[in-house]
Design an enzyme around this catalytic site. Structure first.
Site, short mmCIF file in Angstrom:
data_model
loop_
_atom_site.label_atom_id
_atom_site.label_comp_id
_atom_site.label_asym_id
_atom_site.label_seq_id
_atom_site.Cartn_x
_atom_site.Cartn_y
_atom_site.Cartn_z
N GLY A 1 0.79 -1.23 0.00
CA GLY A 1 0.00 0.00 0.00
C GLY A 1 0.81 1.27 0.00
O GLY A 1 0.26 2.37 0.11
N GLU B 1 -8.35 1.73 30.62
CA GLU B 1 -7.93 2.76 29.66
C GLU B 1 -7.42 4.01 30.35
O GLU B 1 -6.49 4.67 29.87
CB GLU B 1 -9.09 3.10 28.71
CG GLU B 1 -9.58 1.93 27.86
CD GLU B 1 -8.49 1.29 27.02
OE1 GLU B 1 -7.55 2.01 26.62
OE2 GLU B 1 -8.58 0.08 26.76
N HIS C 1 -3.77 3.45 31.19
CA HIS C 1 -2.88 3.70 30.04
C HIS C 1 -2.63 5.19 29.86
O HIS C 1 -1.49 5.64 29.71
CB HIS C 1 -3.53 3.15 28.77
CG HIS C 1 -3.47 1.66 28.63
ND1 HIS C 1 -2.31 0.94 28.77
CD2 HIS C 1 -4.44 0.74 28.36
CE1 HIS C 1 -2.56 -0.35 28.59
NE2 HIS C 1 -3.86 -0.50 28.34
N THR D 1 2.86 0.33 -7.15
CA THR D 1 2.12 0.19 -8.41
C THR D 1 1.66 1.54 -8.93
O THR D 1 1.65 1.78 -10.15
CB THR D 1 0.91 -0.76 -8.21
OG1 THR D 1 1.37 -1.99 -7.66
CG2 THR D 1 0.21 -1.02 -9.53
#
Length: 623
Positions: free
Chosen positions: A207, A427, A430, A211
């Site tokens: 990605g 959370e 954290h 290309t």
């Protein structure tokens, strides 16, 4: 040829089966006795015969007991006359039931069908076989042809991609521009003795834009551009791959100067002789043919080969030597300014609202590739349409980032009150450890809304782009990862499965600090060596180049790193327990906390953040 023989055998079996079925029906089930006229007269005189059917000279005889027989009368006389001449009683002859039928009646039509119908079916099958073999011959003739797609060239402006459509990748574009310029103006280079490069290899993660850059080369160049995937060379038949390679290069040489682009080169360019069970002969033949075509006995043919792969480690060394893929261009993930340009390209044609800030979107997407950013822009448009809006707002972009990172919201997943509380404290742990650790990344958002496999998440965005990380930053990251685990222990005196992914990442990080980065007390030594054996694109084993005693020391160092990170997280949590409670309760109520609100919650305790001190000193010096 094998298919033709197989079809002939099938037709023959069908023909014999049909003929047998018709023959079975055409013949009587019981074998009829053949009587002479003398025997027939004796049976008549005894009164045993019930009926005689005369068909020409043939006689079909039916007895009273149900049996059948057949006979034949004299040609020149009638049946009654013949019977009387052979001594039959006139009274018995008069009582006989004699029927006359025309010749050709009865089962004659069935006998004809028995012969004609199989012949018709036989010729019908043969016609189908020859028709099929004719088309098969044409396919066989084209089987060894390369399935190439041609782009570029003069007058091909449909869906044209140019270098302007490729954001970032400045060095890569410069290298490819030089190749295009060589094909357009070869005299400028030949005048100073420069030779045209034979091959250019694009290396980068999936990605990243390999290309797309090749499409830009096709759009910019005014020469024929042939595109083919590496997997299209190899077939189940031996020799097809090398034949297609020859056809590809022969076609390109006819239209030289030209460019060949082989996407996913690792499909045919893998190291010869590697892999479980030995090499793949057909793939190796195809690779050998590519090597010969790129640098064989022939001279300069003005054909440049571009190729792309995200697995350069598995490529055969012969492909990478000078004279074949002379240039290897590494494509790296875009930085913040390049990400903004990529987003601007993918937002063309999309109605953006005035509040859209692509800079903020770029800040929240560190490490995203061009394909990821295209996905973000597309997801934002989908969310806008789903909400029946006519413009894409900043809210849709921010939600699209989280959807790409973690997956869609699991609205059907309803947490219990206890689970919600545990997730909120997890959370909050954290986020709190990240906020009070100097080397940790700043918190952008905290949420306990389930997305993908995560029950909650804490988004952290680095304040600046970094190519390298220090030991202190690794240790800070480990402490943040263990923040949720330590919070559960402190608050509930219990441990849940919610920290499993955090523990896995922290353990892997500690292992890398010791074995790969040389950041432990064991010194600057790299432990363990990956085998060259590759299966399905992955290393399946690691060679242990150290003793059992050293392995024991490695385990102790890993445990030491984990223990230090745990102690650091516990220290921050215990010191700021009130702020932890405040953040967790806010999460339970609102489910989501953005950066500004999070900073306000810790402001009382952290009025002068440590992270801001260096900036203040610099400002004072400038004044």
């Amino acid at each position: 040829m094998k298919a033709l023989i197989k079809n002939l055998i099938i037709v023959l079996v069908i023909f014999l089966t049909i003929a047998g079925v018709f023959a079975l029906f055409a013949q009587p089930m019981e074998k009829e006795e053949d009587l002479s006229l003398t025997q027939l007269v004796e049976e008549i005189n005894q009164g045993k015969i019930e009926e005689i059917i005369v068909t020409g000279n043939e006689l079909a005889i039916s007895f009273y007991n149900g049996t059948k027989a057949k006979s034949r009368k004299e040609t020149e006389a009638g049946l009654s006359e013949s019977l009387l001449n052979y001594g039959a009683n006139a009274s018995e002859v008069k009582e006989l039931n004699i029927k006359y039928e025309k010749e050709g009646s009865g089962l004659g039509w069935l006998l004809s069908a028995t012969i004609l119908l199989p012949l018709v079916l036989f010729f019908l099958f043969f016609w189908m076989i020859f028709k099929q073999s004719k088309s098969g011959a044409m396919q066989a003739f084209n089987f060894s042809k390369a399935k190439i797609k041609m782009f570029g060239g003069k007058g091909t402006n449909k869906d044209r991609v140019t270098f302007k459509d490729v954001a970032g990748l400045k060095e890569a574009k410069e290298e490819t521009k030089e190749v295009v310029d060589f094909l357009k103006n070869p005299k400028k280079f030949l005048a100073v003795g420069a030779k045209i490069p034979r091959g250019v290899l694009f290396l980068g993660s999936p990605g990243i834009g390999k290309t797309l850059l090749a499409k830009a080369v096709a759009g910019e160049s005014e020469v024929p551009f042939f595109h083919i995937a590496g997997s299209e060379f190899v077939e189940m038949f031996v020799g097809v791959g090398s034949s297609r390679v020859r056809d590809l290069f022969a076609t390109a040489k006819k239209t030289a100067p030209s460019i060949i682009f082989i996407d996913e080169l690792d499909a045919i360019g893998r190291h010869r002789g590697s892999g479980i069970g030995g090499g793949h002969d057909e793939r190796e033949q195809t690779l050998n043919q590519i090597l010969v075509e790129m640098d064989g006995f022939e001279g300069n043919t003005n054909v440049i080969v571009l190729a792309a792969t995200n697995r350069p480690d598995v490529l055969d060394p012969a492909l990478l030597r000078p004279g074949r893929f002379d240039r290897r261009i590494v494509l790296e993930p875009p930085d913040i300014s390049d990400r903004k340009e990529v987003l601007a390209i993918h937002c063309k044609g999309k109605p953006l609202a005035k509040d859209v800030d692509l800079r903020e979107v770029a800040e929240r997407t560190p490490g995203f590739s061009g394909a990821d950013l295209a996905n973000v822009a597309n997801e934002a448009a989908i969310l806008t349409a789903r909400n029946n809006k006519h413009e894409i707002f900043q809210k849709e972009f921010l939600e699209a980032i989280e959807k790409v990172l973690l997956g869609p919201e699991r609205k059907s997943y309803v947490m219990s009150k206890k689970e919600k509380e545990i997730t909120a404290y997890h959370e909050a742990g954290h986020a709190l450890v990240s906020a009070f650790t100097l080397e940790a990344e700043p918190v952008r958002k905290i949420s306990i809304i389930a997305r993908g496999m995560a029950a909650g998440y804490t988004l952290k965005v680095p304040s600046e782009e970094r190519r390298m990380k220090t030991k202190s930053e690794f240790l800070a990251e480990m402490a943040v990862l263990l923040g949720g685990y330590c919070t559960e222990q402190l608050k509930f005196n219990e441990i849940t499965t919610g920290a499993s992914n955090d523990l896995e990442r922290a353990s892997e990080l500690a292992r890398n600090l010791v074995k790969r980065y040389g950041m432990s007390s064991l010194g600057p030594v790299s432990f363990g060596k990956k085998d060259d054996l590759v299966f399905l694109g992955r290393e399946i084993s690691e060679q242990r180049n150290y003793s059992e005693e050293t392995a024991n020391l490695i385990d102790k160092e890993i445990a030491k790193f984990i223990k230090n990170a745990q102690d650091k997280a516990n220290k921050v949590l215990l010191k700021n327990k009130k702020i932890l409670e405040r953040i967790a309760q806010t999460l339970v109520e609102k489910e989501t906390i953005e950066k500004e609100e999070f900073d306000a919650l810790i402001k009382g305790k952290k009025s002068s953040p440590k992270k801001a001190k260096p900036a203040k000193k610099k400002t004072a010096k400038k004044k």
